[in-house]
Design a protein around this motif. Structure first.
Motif, PDB file in Angstrom:
ATOM      1  N   GLN A  12     -14.455  19.628  25.452  1.00 47.72           N
ATOM      2  CA  GLN A  12     -13.763  19.677  24.880  1.00 47.72           C
ATOM      3  C   GLN A  12     -13.297  18.321  24.004  1.00 47.72           C
ATOM      4  OE1 GLN A  12     -10.611  22.380  25.091  1.00 47.72           O
ATOM      5  NE2 GLN A  12     -10.907  23.185  22.776  1.00 47.72           N
ATOM      6  N   VAL A  13     -12.729  16.818  25.487  1.00 47.89           N
ATOM      7  CA  VAL A  13     -12.180  15.815  24.775  1.00 47.89           C
ATOM      8  C   VAL A  13     -13.192  14.938  24.794  1.00 47.89           C
ATOM      9  CG1 VAL A  13     -11.459  13.761  25.879  1.00 47.89           C
ATOM     10  CG2 VAL A  13     -10.142  15.955  26.284  1.00 47.89           C
ATOM     11  N   ALA A  14     -14.626  15.251  25.001  1.00 52.27           N
ATOM     12  CA  ALA A  14     -15.634  14.295  25.077  1.00 52.27           C
ATOM     13  C   ALA A  14     -16.371  14.739  23.875  1.00 52.27           C
ATOM     14  CB  ALA A  14     -16.859  14.859  26.712  1.00 52.27           C
ATOM     15  N   GLY A  15     -16.232  15.506  23.358  1.00 54.97           N
ATOM     16  CA  GLY A  15     -17.019  15.553  21.868  1.00 54.97           C
ATOM     17  C   GLY A  15     -15.951  14.854  20.910  1.00 54.97           C
ATOM     18  N   SER A  16     -15.530  15.093  21.039  1.00 55.25           N
ATOM     19  CA  SER A  16     -13.825  14.287  19.947  1.00 55.25           C
ATOM     20  C   SER A  16     -13.840  12.808  19.388  1.00 55.25           C
ATOM     21  CB  SER A  16     -12.853  14.798  20.713  1.00 55.25           C
ATOM     22  OG  SER A  16     -12.332  15.762  20.937  1.00 55.25           O
ATOM     23  N   PRO A  17     -14.451  12.237  17.907  1.00 54.10           N
ATOM     24  CA  PRO A  17     -14.717  11.359  17.719  1.00 54.10           C
ATOM     25  C   PRO A  17     -12.769  10.693  18.413  1.00 54.10           C
ATOM     26  CG  PRO A  17     -14.104  12.905  16.417  1.00 54.10           C
ATOM     27  CD  PRO A  17     -13.718  13.641  17.373  1.00 54.10           C
ATOM     28  N   ALA A  18     -12.815   9.281  18.081  1.00 53.31           N
ATOM     29  CA  ALA A  18     -11.828   8.592  18.718  1.00 53.31           C
ATOM     30  C   ALA A  18     -11.955   6.849  17.883  1.00 53.31           C
ATOM     31  CB  ALA A  18     -11.732   8.220  20.198  1.00 53.31           C
ATOM     32  N   GLY A  19     -10.793   6.665  17.450  1.00 58.11           N
ATOM     33  CA  GLY A  19     -10.679   4.707  17.527  1.00 58.11           C
ATOM     34  C   GLY A  19      -9.751   4.753  16.636  1.00 58.11           C
ATOM     35  N   VAL A  20      -9.605   3.919  15.628  1.00 58.51           N
ATOM     36  CA  VAL A  20      -8.269   2.735  14.880  1.00 58.51           C
ATOM     37  C   VAL A  20      -7.830   3.289  13.734  1.00 58.51           C
ATOM     38  CG1 VAL A  20      -7.195   1.282  14.706  1.00 58.51           C
ATOM     39  CG2 VAL A  20      -8.311   1.310  17.106  1.00 58.51           C
ATOM     40  N   VAL A  21      -7.169   3.967  13.521  1.00 58.83           N
ATOM     41  CA  VAL A  21      -6.562   3.756  11.937  1.00 58.83           C
ATOM     42  C   VAL A  21      -5.723   2.892  11.457  1.00 58.83           C
ATOM     43  CG1 VAL A  21      -4.764   5.065  10.797  1.00 58.83           C
ATOM     44  CG2 VAL A  21      -5.160   6.691  12.546  1.00 58.83           C
ATOM     45  N   GLU A  22      -6.243   2.434  10.194  1.00 59.25           N
ATOM     46  CA  GLU A  22      -5.563   1.054   9.782  1.00 59.25           C
ATOM     47  C   GLU A  22      -4.652   1.374   8.992  1.00 59.25           C
ATOM     48  OE1 GLU A  22      -7.704  -1.710   5.981  1.00 59.25           O
ATOM     49  OE2 GLU A  22      -8.316   0.482   6.257  1.00 59.25           O
ATOM     50  N   VAL A  23      -3.979   0.070   9.253  1.00 64.42           N
ATOM     51  CA  VAL A  23      -2.360   0.528   8.916  1.00 64.42           C
ATOM     52  C   VAL A  23      -2.909  -1.171   8.153  1.00 64.42           C
ATOM     53  CG1 VAL A  23      -0.072  -0.050   9.487  1.00 64.42           C
ATOM     54  CG2 VAL A  23      -1.294   1.128  10.745  1.00 64.42           C
ATOM     55  N   ARG A  24      -1.971  -1.255   6.875  1.00 65.09           N
ATOM     56  CA  ARG A  24      -2.662  -2.182   5.859  1.00 65.09           C
ATOM     57  C   ARG A  24      -0.958  -2.680   5.793  1.00 65.09           C
ATOM     58  NH1 ARG A  24      -5.551   1.023   0.862  1.00 65.09           N
ATOM     59  NH2 ARG A  24      -7.705   1.479   2.588  1.00 65.09           N
ATOM     60  N   TYR A  25       0.086  -2.564   5.397  1.00 65.51           N
ATOM     61  CA  TYR A  25       1.337  -2.868   4.530  1.00 65.51           C
ATOM     62  C   TYR A  25       2.869  -3.209   5.778  1.00 65.51           C
ATOM     63  CZ  TYR A  25      -1.654  -1.543   0.651  1.00 65.51           C
ATOM     64  OH  TYR A  25      -2.496  -1.570  -0.541  1.00 65.51           O
ATOM     65  N   ALA A  26       2.017  -2.044   6.766  1.00 63.61           N
ATOM     66  CA  ALA A  26       3.017  -2.574   7.737  1.00 63.61           C
ATOM     67  C   ALA A  26       3.259  -3.152   9.260  1.00 63.61           C
ATOM     68  CB  ALA A  26       3.368  -1.257   8.246  1.00 63.61           C
ATOM     69  N   ARG A  27       4.432  -3.543   9.694  1.00 65.74           N
ATOM     70  CA  ARG A  27       3.711  -4.368  11.085  1.00 65.74           C
ATOM     71  C   ARG A  27       4.375  -3.820  13.003  1.00 65.74           C
ATOM     72  NH1 ARG A  27       6.624  -8.942  12.852  1.00 65.74           N
ATOM     73  NH2 ARG A  27       8.523  -9.362  10.835  1.00 65.74           N
ATOM     74  N   LEU A  28       3.849  -4.219  13.916  1.00 65.48           N
ATOM     75  CA  LEU A  28       5.330  -4.261  14.973  1.00 65.48           C
ATOM     76  C   LEU A  28       4.799  -2.348  15.690  1.00 65.48           C
ATOM     77  CD1 LEU A  28       8.359  -5.207  13.859  1.00 65.48           C
ATOM     78  CD2 LEU A  28       6.329  -6.597  15.120  1.00 65.48           C
ATOM     79  N   PHE A  29       3.729  -1.879  14.771  1.00 61.69           N
ATOM     80  CA  PHE A  29       3.556  -0.603  14.943  1.00 61.69           C
ATOM     81  C   PHE A  29       2.056  -0.231  15.105  1.00 61.69           C
ATOM     82  CE2 PHE A  29       3.998   0.433  11.391  1.00 61.69           C
ATOM     83  CZ  PHE A  29       2.998   1.571  11.072  1.00 61.69           C
ATOM     84  N   THR A  30       1.027   0.411  16.235  1.00 61.23           N
ATOM     85  CA  THR A  30      -0.830   0.937  15.820  1.00 61.23           C
ATOM     86  C   THR A  30      -0.097   2.511  15.676  1.00 61.23           C
ATOM     87  OG1 THR A  30      -1.271   0.347  18.287  1.00 61.23           O
ATOM     88  CG2 THR A  30      -1.189  -1.309  17.063  1.00 61.23           C
ATOM     89  N   ILE A  31      -1.691   2.511  15.597  1.00 65.93           N
ATOM     90  CA  ILE A  31      -1.966   3.846  15.561  1.00 65.93           C
ATOM     91  C   ILE A  31      -3.219   4.601  15.578  1.00 65.93           C
ATOM     92  CG2 ILE A  31      -1.578   6.178  14.131  1.00 65.93           C
ATOM     93  CD1 ILE A  31       0.024   4.958  12.346  1.00 65.93           C
TER      94      ILE A  31
END
Length: 244
Positions: free
Chosen positions: A91-110
C-alpha cells in the motif's frame, strides 16, 4: 462294644492322620509361597519402576509436544505478521508523496505520504495527521516511521482553541472552504464570554452553549476541557522564546 470302640478309634486316628497330612501340605505350600514372595516383590518393584519410567517418558513427550505446538503457534503469528507487513508495504509503495506548499507562514513544513500528512515545526517536533478509518496496521506503520509527538485523526470532530487567533483561522477556513464541519468541530474556546466576538456564528454558538467557555489563559478550566474530550487542543507560545 469293644469292637465298636475299636472302629471309632480307627476312624478317629485316620482323621487325625488326614488332618496332619493336610497340615503338612499347607505348611509346605506356605513355605513354597514364602520362598516365592521375595521374587514376586522384586518383580512388582521392577514393574513399578517401569511404570514410573514410562510415565516420565509420557510427560516428556507431552512437554515436547506442547513446545512444538508453541513453536508452530509462534510461527503462524510470525507468518501472519509478515503477511500484514507485506500488504502494508504494498500500500505504501503505491502511495504518492510530496511537499505541501506553504505560502504565507513560516517555521514549519508539511509533507504528505498517501493520505497521511506530517507537520514538522521549528523545533523538529512532528505532528502526524491520519485519516479517520485508516487501517490500524497502516497507521501503526506511519507512526513507527515518523515517531510523532502527536497523532491527530482528521477530519477533526472536536477541537478546543485557547487563542482567538486560532478561532479566527478556523472561521476563515469554514468560510473559504464552505465547510460547516470546521465550525461544528469547535467545542470550546478560551475567553469565550470575556470577548466581544465579531464572528456571528461563533457568538451564537457561545450563546446557545454549542461552544463552551473554557476559562481565561491564566486559569483554564482543565476539568471542563477534559470533559469536552477534544481531538485537539491548541495553545500559543511566543516565537521569540524559541530563539529562532
Amino acid at each position: 462294644m469293644a469292637q465298636t470302640q475299636k472302629i471309632l478309634y480307627t476312624i478317629l486316628g485316620a482323621a487325625i492322620l488326614a488332618a496332619l497330612a493336610g497340615l503338612a501340605v499347607a505348611i509346605a505350600t506356605y513355605q513354597s509361597l514364602s520362598g516365592l514372595l521375595p521374587s514376586l516383590e522384586s518383580r512388582l518393584g521392577d514393574i513399578s519402576s517401569s511404570i514410573k519410567s514410562l510415565s516420565a517418558e509420557v510427560e516428556g513427550l507431552k512437554a515436547a509436544l506442547q513446545a512444538r505446538e508453541s513453536q508452530l503457534a509462534s510461527l503462524n503469528r510470525s507468518l501472519a505478521e509478515l503477511a500484514r507487513e507485506v500488504r502494508t508495504l504494498r500500500q505504501v509503495a503505491g502511495s504518492p508523496a510530496g511537499v505541501v506548499e506553504v505560502r504565507y507562514a513560516r517555521l514549519f513544513t508539511i509533507t504528505y505520504e498517501g493520505s497521511v500528512y506530517i507537520l514538522t515545526d521549528a523545533m523538529g517536533r512532528r505532528i502526524l495527521l491520519v485519516p479517520r478509518g485508516m487501517a490500524q496496521d497502516l497507521a501503526a506503520y506511519y507512526t513507527d516511521k515518523y515517531k510523532p509527538a502527536v497523532v491527530i485523526k482528521y477530519p477533526m470532530e472536536r477541537a478546543v482553541y485557547m487563542s482567538s487567533t486560532h478561532v479566527a483561522m478556523a472561521y476563515r477556513l469554514y468560510k473559504e472552504a464552505d465547510n460547516a464541519g470546521v465550525l461544528k468541530s469547535i467545542v470550546g474556546i478560551m475567553w469565550g464570554k470575556e470577548y466581544d466576538w465579531y464572528l456571528p456564528e461563533v457568538a451564537e454558538m457561545l450563546k446557545n452553549g454549542s461552544i463552551a467557555d473554557v476559562g481565561p489563559a491564566y486559569s483554564p478550566n482543565y476539568e471542563l476541557i477534559a470533559k469536552l474530550k477534544p481531538d485537539l487542543s491548541t495553545s500559543t507560545r511566543d516565537p521569540t522564546e524559541l530563539n529562532l
